[in-house]
Design a protein around this motif. Structure first.
Motif, PDB file in Angstrom:
ATOM      1  N   PHE A 157     -27.084  70.435  -6.134  1.00 51.17           N
ATOM      2  CA  PHE A 157     -25.982  71.399  -6.095  1.00 51.17           C
ATOM      3  C   PHE A 157     -24.938  71.117  -7.168  1.00 51.17           C
ATOM      4  CE2 PHE A 157     -27.996  71.699  -1.987  1.00 51.17           C
ATOM      5  CZ  PHE A 157     -27.999  73.063  -1.743  1.00 51.17           C
ATOM      6  N   GLY A 158     -24.525  69.855  -7.286  1.00 52.14           N
ATOM      7  CA  GLY A 158     -23.565  69.511  -8.325  1.00 52.14           C
ATOM      8  C   GLY A 158     -24.164  69.605  -9.710  1.00 52.14           C
ATOM      9  N   GLY A 159     -25.424  69.162  -9.855  1.00 51.30           N
ATOM     10  CA  GLY A 159     -26.082  69.249 -11.149  1.00 51.30           C
ATOM     11  C   GLY A 159     -26.260  70.688 -11.612  1.00 51.30           C
ATOM     12  N   THR A 160     -26.626  71.571 -10.682  1.00 51.25           N
ATOM     13  CA  THR A 160     -26.767  72.994 -11.023  1.00 51.25           C
ATOM     14  C   THR A 160     -25.426  73.590 -11.447  1.00 51.25           C
ATOM     15  OG1 THR A 160     -28.610  73.247  -9.481  1.00 51.25           O
ATOM     16  CG2 THR A 160     -27.471  75.253 -10.160  1.00 51.25           C
ATOM     17  N   ALA A 161     -24.376  73.245 -10.702  1.00 52.93           N
ATOM     18  CA  ALA A 161     -23.047  73.763 -11.041  1.00 52.93           C
ATOM     19  C   ALA A 161     -22.610  73.299 -12.428  1.00 52.93           C
ATOM     20  CB  ALA A 161     -22.034  73.307  -9.986  1.00 52.93           C
ATOM     21  N   ILE A 162     -22.834  72.039 -12.727  1.00 55.95           N
ATOM     22  CA  ILE A 162     -22.443  71.509 -14.040  1.00 55.95           C
ATOM     23  C   ILE A 162     -23.301  72.122 -15.138  1.00 55.95           C
ATOM     24  CG2 ILE A 162     -22.523  69.409 -15.452  1.00 55.95           C
ATOM     25  CD1 ILE A 162     -21.440  67.901 -13.039  1.00 55.95           C
ATOM     26  N   SER A 163     -24.580  72.360 -14.855  1.00 56.85           N
ATOM     27  CA  SER A 163     -25.447  73.017 -15.833  1.00 56.85           C
ATOM     28  C   SER A 163     -24.918  74.407 -16.186  1.00 56.85           C
ATOM     29  CB  SER A 163     -26.868  73.115 -15.269  1.00 56.85           C
ATOM     30  OG  SER A 163     -27.694  73.876 -16.117  1.00 56.85           O
ATOM     31  N   LEU A 164     -24.511  75.155 -15.175  1.00 55.52           N
ATOM     32  CA  LEU A 164     -23.953  76.490 -15.428  1.00 55.52           C
ATOM     33  C   LEU A 164     -22.694  76.404 -16.285  1.00 55.52           C
ATOM     34  CD1 LEU A 164     -24.333  78.182 -11.907  1.00 55.52           C
ATOM     35  CD2 LEU A 164     -25.664  78.670 -13.971  1.00 55.52           C
ATOM     36  N   GLU A 165     -21.847  75.418 -16.009  1.00 59.16           N
ATOM     37  CA  GLU A 165     -20.597  75.297 -16.755  1.00 59.16           C
ATOM     38  C   GLU A 165     -20.836  74.837 -18.188  1.00 59.16           C
ATOM     39  OE1 GLU A 165     -17.142  76.008 -15.186  1.00 59.16           O
ATOM     40  OE2 GLU A 165     -18.898  77.176 -14.630  1.00 59.16           O
ATOM     41  N   LEU A 166     -21.773  73.910 -18.379  1.00 62.24           N
ATOM     42  CA  LEU A 166     -22.016  73.382 -19.715  1.00 62.24           C
ATOM     43  C   LEU A 166     -22.704  74.393 -20.625  1.00 62.24           C
ATOM     44  CD1 LEU A 166     -23.204  69.687 -19.099  1.00 62.24           C
ATOM     45  CD2 LEU A 166     -21.155  70.419 -20.325  1.00 62.24           C
ATOM     46  N   PHE A 167     -23.653  75.129 -20.067  1.00 60.24           N
ATOM     47  CA  PHE A 167     -24.509  75.951 -20.906  1.00 60.24           C
ATOM     48  C   PHE A 167     -24.260  77.458 -20.788  1.00 60.24           C
ATOM     49  CE2 PHE A 167     -27.131  72.145 -19.696  1.00 60.24           C
ATOM     50  CZ  PHE A 167     -26.923  71.475 -20.896  1.00 60.24           C
ATOM     51  N   GLN A 168     -23.555  77.887 -19.710  1.00 57.66           N
ATOM     52  CA  GLN A 168     -23.319  79.313 -19.538  1.00 57.66           C
ATOM     53  C   GLN A 168     -21.845  79.668 -19.366  1.00 57.66           C
ATOM     54  OE1 GLN A 168     -25.958  81.269 -16.689  1.00 57.66           O
ATOM     55  NE2 GLN A 168     -27.503  79.673 -16.936  1.00 57.66           N
ATOM     56  N   GLN A 169     -20.967  78.664 -19.246  1.00 58.51           N
ATOM     57  CA  GLN A 169     -19.526  78.882 -19.072  1.00 58.51           C
ATOM     58  C   GLN A 169     -19.240  79.935 -17.996  1.00 58.51           C
ATOM     59  OE1 GLN A 169     -20.702  78.917 -22.630  1.00 58.51           O
ATOM     60  NE2 GLN A 169     -20.486  76.725 -22.327  1.00 58.51           N
ATOM     61  N   GLY A 200     -14.366  68.680 -19.017  1.00 58.82           N
ATOM     62  CA  GLY A 200     -15.257  69.710 -19.509  1.00 58.82           C
ATOM     63  C   GLY A 200     -16.214  69.271 -20.590  1.00 58.82           C
ATOM     64  N   THR A 201     -16.503  67.977 -20.666  1.00 53.37           N
ATOM     65  CA  THR A 201     -17.390  67.441 -21.688  1.00 53.37           C
ATOM     66  C   THR A 201     -18.635  66.831 -21.041  1.00 53.37           C
ATOM     67  OG1 THR A 201     -16.345  65.253 -21.612  1.00 53.37           O
ATOM     68  CG2 THR A 201     -15.402  66.879 -23.133  1.00 53.37           C
ATOM     69  N   PRO A 202     -19.696  66.574 -21.836  1.00 55.07           N
ATOM     70  CA  PRO A 202     -20.860  65.883 -21.280  1.00 55.07           C
ATOM     71  C   PRO A 202     -20.512  64.539 -20.639  1.00 55.07           C
ATOM     72  CG  PRO A 202     -21.438  66.877 -23.377  1.00 55.07           C
ATOM     73  CD  PRO A 202     -19.962  67.054 -23.207  1.00 55.07           C
ATOM     74  N   GLU A 203     -19.550  63.834 -21.224  1.00 53.29           N
ATOM     75  CA  GLU A 203     -19.138  62.552 -20.644  1.00 53.29           C
ATOM     76  C   GLU A 203     -18.503  62.743 -19.276  1.00 53.29           C
ATOM     77  OE1 GLU A 203     -18.336  58.665 -19.797  1.00 53.29           O
ATOM     78  OE2 GLU A 203     -19.695  59.520 -21.308  1.00 53.29           O
ATOM     79  N   SER A 204     -17.641  63.755 -19.141  1.00 50.87           N
ATOM     80  CA  SER A 204     -17.022  64.004 -17.839  1.00 50.87           C
ATOM     81  C   SER A 204     -18.058  64.479 -16.830  1.00 50.87           C
ATOM     82  CB  SER A 204     -15.890  65.029 -17.953  1.00 50.87           C
ATOM     83  OG  SER A 204     -16.385  66.322 -18.265  1.00 50.87           O
ATOM     84  N   ALA A 205     -19.122  65.126 -17.296  1.00 56.71           N
ATOM     85  CA  ALA A 205     -20.213  65.518 -16.399  1.00 56.71           C
ATOM     86  C   ALA A 205     -20.909  64.291 -15.828  1.00 56.71           C
ATOM     87  CB  ALA A 205     -21.210  66.398 -17.148  1.00 56.71           C
ATOM     88  N   ARG A 206     -21.170  63.292 -16.689  1.00 54.75           N
ATOM     89  CA  ARG A 206     -21.787  62.048 -16.208  1.00 54.75           C
ATOM     90  C   ARG A 206     -20.900  61.342 -15.203  1.00 54.75           C
ATOM     91  NH1 ARG A 206     -23.922  61.934 -21.577  1.00 54.75           N
ATOM     92  NH2 ARG A 206     -22.001  61.034 -22.409  1.00 54.75           N
ATOM     93  N   VAL A 207     -19.602  61.286 -15.518  1.00 55.94           N
ATOM     94  CA  VAL A 207     -18.660  60.630 -14.610  1.00 55.94           C
ATOM     95  C   VAL A 207     -18.572  61.386 -13.281  1.00 55.94           C
ATOM     96  CG1 VAL A 207     -16.225  60.028 -14.265  1.00 55.94           C
ATOM     97  CG2 VAL A 207     -17.330  59.593 -16.471  1.00 55.94           C
ATOM     98  N   ALA A 208     -18.605  62.720 -13.338  1.00 53.05           N
ATOM     99  CA  ALA A 208     -18.518  63.539 -12.124  1.00 53.05           C
ATOM    100  C   ALA A 208     -19.664  63.237 -11.179  1.00 53.05           C
ATOM    101  CB  ALA A 208     -18.519  65.024 -12.496  1.00 53.05           C
ATOM    102  N   MET A 209     -20.886  63.151 -11.697  1.00 51.58           N
ATOM    103  CA  MET A 209     -22.034  62.866 -10.843  1.00 51.58           C
ATOM    104  C   MET A 209     -22.002  61.425 -10.351  1.00 51.58           C
ATOM    105  SD  MET A 209     -23.379  65.740 -10.595  1.00 51.58           S
ATOM    106  CE  MET A 209     -24.637  65.102  -9.496  1.00 51.58           C
ATOM    107  N   GLN A 210     -21.601  60.537 -11.202  1.00 51.20           N
ATOM    108  CA  GLN A 210     -21.528  59.114 -10.834  1.00 51.20           C
ATOM    109  C   GLN A 210     -20.579  58.904  -9.663  1.00 51.20           C
ATOM    110  OE1 GLN A 210     -20.490  56.613 -14.235  1.00 51.20           O
ATOM    111  NE2 GLN A 210     -19.108  55.436 -12.930  1.00 51.20           N
ATOM    112  N   TYR A 211     -19.405  59.535  -9.713  1.00 43.51           N
ATOM    113  CA  TYR A 211     -18.436  59.359  -8.640  1.00 43.51           C
ATOM    114  C   TYR A 211     -18.796  60.142  -7.389  1.00 43.51           C
ATOM    115  CZ  TYR A 211     -15.012  56.248 -10.692  1.00 43.51           C
ATOM    116  OH  TYR A 211     -14.394  55.128 -11.190  1.00 43.51           O
ATOM    117  N   SER A 212     -19.512  61.243  -7.533  1.00 41.93           N
ATOM    118  CA  SER A 212     -19.991  61.955  -6.343  1.00 41.93           C
ATOM    119  C   SER A 212     -20.986  61.083  -5.580  1.00 41.93           C
ATOM    120  CB  SER A 212     -20.637  63.282  -6.751  1.00 41.93           C
ATOM    121  OG  SER A 212     -19.693  64.146  -7.348  1.00 41.93           O
ATOM    122  N   PHE A 213     -21.895  60.416  -6.307  1.00 40.41           N
ATOM    123  CA  PHE A 213     -22.818  59.473  -5.680  1.00 40.41           C
ATOM    124  C   PHE A 213     -22.040  58.352  -5.004  1.00 40.41           C
ATOM    125  CE2 PHE A 213     -27.015  60.055  -8.229  1.00 40.41           C
ATOM    126  CZ  PHE A 213     -26.930  61.428  -8.064  1.00 40.41           C
TER     127      PHE A 213
END
Length: 495
Positions: free
Chosen positions: A358-370, A120-133
């Motif tokens: 799709f993944g970036g939008t989902a993570i944006s919602l979680e990071l900034f709008q919970q 649930g952190t910015p770092e885990s967001a980067r890792v999430a997108m990296q591994y999805s790619f």
């Protein structure tokens, strides 16, 4: 047809045994197959990683080699399909349903359960997108490239039957016409049936989830089985029209729907964030590609690697005979270099952009709008994440309807393509297999998907693909050796 009967009959017999077992003892099937899966991933995880990394390295090196100018056909032969249609057909067969299912669900899953670091952190967001790619990028398309290139070369350049076994002839020689060849083709058929059934199961689960989310239809196993039955009828009708009509037109329709959905969310969603995450995650992915390619995390979170990376590598290998045969069929006349550049890089880049949107939008919602998408996964399953995501934006209902229709057409295209491939593999490489054979395999793959859902749900689907992939990984190594040997011989002959 006579020489193809052992492959057809033995494949049907083995599949029937599995179906009977799953129908009458689903819990036992789930328990036994689950135990085998755990053992395979634990004992041979290193084998999957080394194979996938080796396949990717090889096909990239072939781009720059002297073999890159070899045509996959007769000298001077022109490609059968226009470039854009070719891209649409190979992409729809290769990813399709899975991309829609996991586009938002996988990054969110990694965001809250990363392979390392705090969730649930910015770092885990980067890792999430990296591994999805990573999971949907160069490695899977390298697996498809290798099998497709082998089949296209031997079929259209060397005039061999369109069979996996025929492509092993440089190493196995005449034994490919006997029991050894039959065994190779039977394994290819078995991997295809279970690999495609896994994807069809994902599609049925997500269509059911979407209908439940939008219209209140009960999201139950009975609904999912009903969806499989209905779509089976539709794709069997499409399969009767042949490659030049049904699959071609549906593939183009799929691309239009997919692009429409992407454009909707790109411009209605956090556009700047999406483009920034695409650029950053692509750089991270390419920078850390060697490390990720060979990381089993023996001192860290090895369970995460088994559940995600090794599952994907097994899934892609299980899909390889299906996608490889289909891509070979539509790639006649292209050179080795053109084939690799088209099959390896264009879909990989498209997948990266898809996950960014799709993944970036989902993570944006979680990071900034919970918005609580993780709670949605826990309560309703991964299949409804996409629809929950879309409701946060204007025209969300329309986009959800487009998504359901896209999943359905992907379902039809994948299954339609699979009936063609299974028909080819079980009729001695016939490029126009009889409708009766395609009809048989169309019913079989849908029943396998139903049995996998019945016996184990999402876990059962994943288990089926992993079990089917293991033996075909060894056949891929044989294909690689045969192709390199044939290229060397041709180079000497023409040099």
């Amino acid at each position: 047809m006579k020489n193809s009967r052992p492959v057809l009959f033995v494949s049907l017999a083995l599949t029937s045994v599995f179906l009977i077992w799953g129908a009458f003892a689903p819990k036992q099937l789930a328990k036994v197959s689950g135990s085998i899966q755990i053992w395979l991933l634990d004992a041979f995880g290193w084998f999957y990683l080394l194979c996938a990394a080796g396949f990717l390295t090889t096909v990239i090196l072939l781009i720059f080699s002297k073999y890159g100018d070899i045509p996959l056909g007769r000298d001077g032969e022109k490609p059968e399909f226009p470039l854009l249609t070719w891209f649409a057909m190979l992409f729809c067969a290769g990813m399709g349903i899975g991309l829609v299912f996991w586009g938002a669900a996988e990054p969110i899953s990694h965001f809250y359960d990363p392979p390392f670091g705090s969730p649930g952190t910015p770092e885990s967001a980067r890792v999430a997108m990296q591994y999805s790619f990573f999971h949907w990028g160069l490695h899977p398309w390298a697996i498809y490239t290798l099998v497709g290139m082998c089949l296209a070369y031997f079929q259209f350049r060397k005039q061999e039957p369109g069979l996996i076994s025929a492509s092993c002839k440089p190493i196995l020689g005449g034994s490919t016409d006997g029991p050894a060849g039959y065994a190779i083709d039977i394994i290819a058929v078995f991997a295809t049936v279970f690999g495609v059934a896994t994807s069809l199961g994902f599609g049925a689960i997500q269509i059911s989830g979407g209908l439940s989310y939008l219209f209140g239809v009960p999201n139950t196993i009975n609904t999912q089985l009903g969806i499989i039955g209905l779509v089976t009828v539709l794709y069997m009708l499409s399969a009767q029209t042949g490659l030049q009509r049904g699959i071609k037109y549906l593939s183009n329709l799929n691309m239009i729907l997919a692009l429409s959905l992407m454009v909707f969310l790109l411009f209605l969603g956090p556009t700047k964030f999406i483009m920034e995450i695409f650029t950053s995650a692509l750089g991270e992915y390419l920078h850390k590609l060697p490390k990720m390619s060979l990381n089993l995390a023996p001192f860290d979170n090895s369970g995460w690697v088994q559940n995600w990376t090794l599952f994907y590598w097994a899934w892609w290998i299980a899909w390889a005979p299906f996608v490889g045969t289909f891509i070979a069929r539509i790639s006649r006349g292209r050179t080795v270099r053109e084939f690799i550049l088209g099959v390896l890089f264009v879909p990989s880049l498209f997948c990266a952009f898809w996950f960014s949107i799709f993944g970036g939008t989902a993570i944006s919602l979680e990071l900034f709008q919970q918005t609580g998408l993780n709670q949605v996964i826990e309560a309703q399953g991964k299949e409804v994440v996409l629809f929950t995501l879309l409701e946060h934006f204007p025209l969300g209902g329309l986009m959800s309807l487009i998504a359901i229709f896209l999943i359905s057409t992907f379902f039809i295209t994948s299954a339609d393509s699979a009936t063609f491939v299974l028909g080819t593999l079980t009729t001695k490489g016939n490029l126009n297999p009889p409708n009766s054979v395609k009809l048989t395999w169309g019913v079989v793959q849908s029943v396998v998907a139903a049995v996998l859902l019945w016996s184990g749900g999402l876990k059962g689907l994943q288990t089926g693909s992993i079990l089917a992939a293991f033996p075909f990984a060894f056949i891929m190594l044989l294909l690689l050796g045969s192709l390199l040997k044939a290229f060397k011989i041709e180079s000497k002959t023409n040099g």
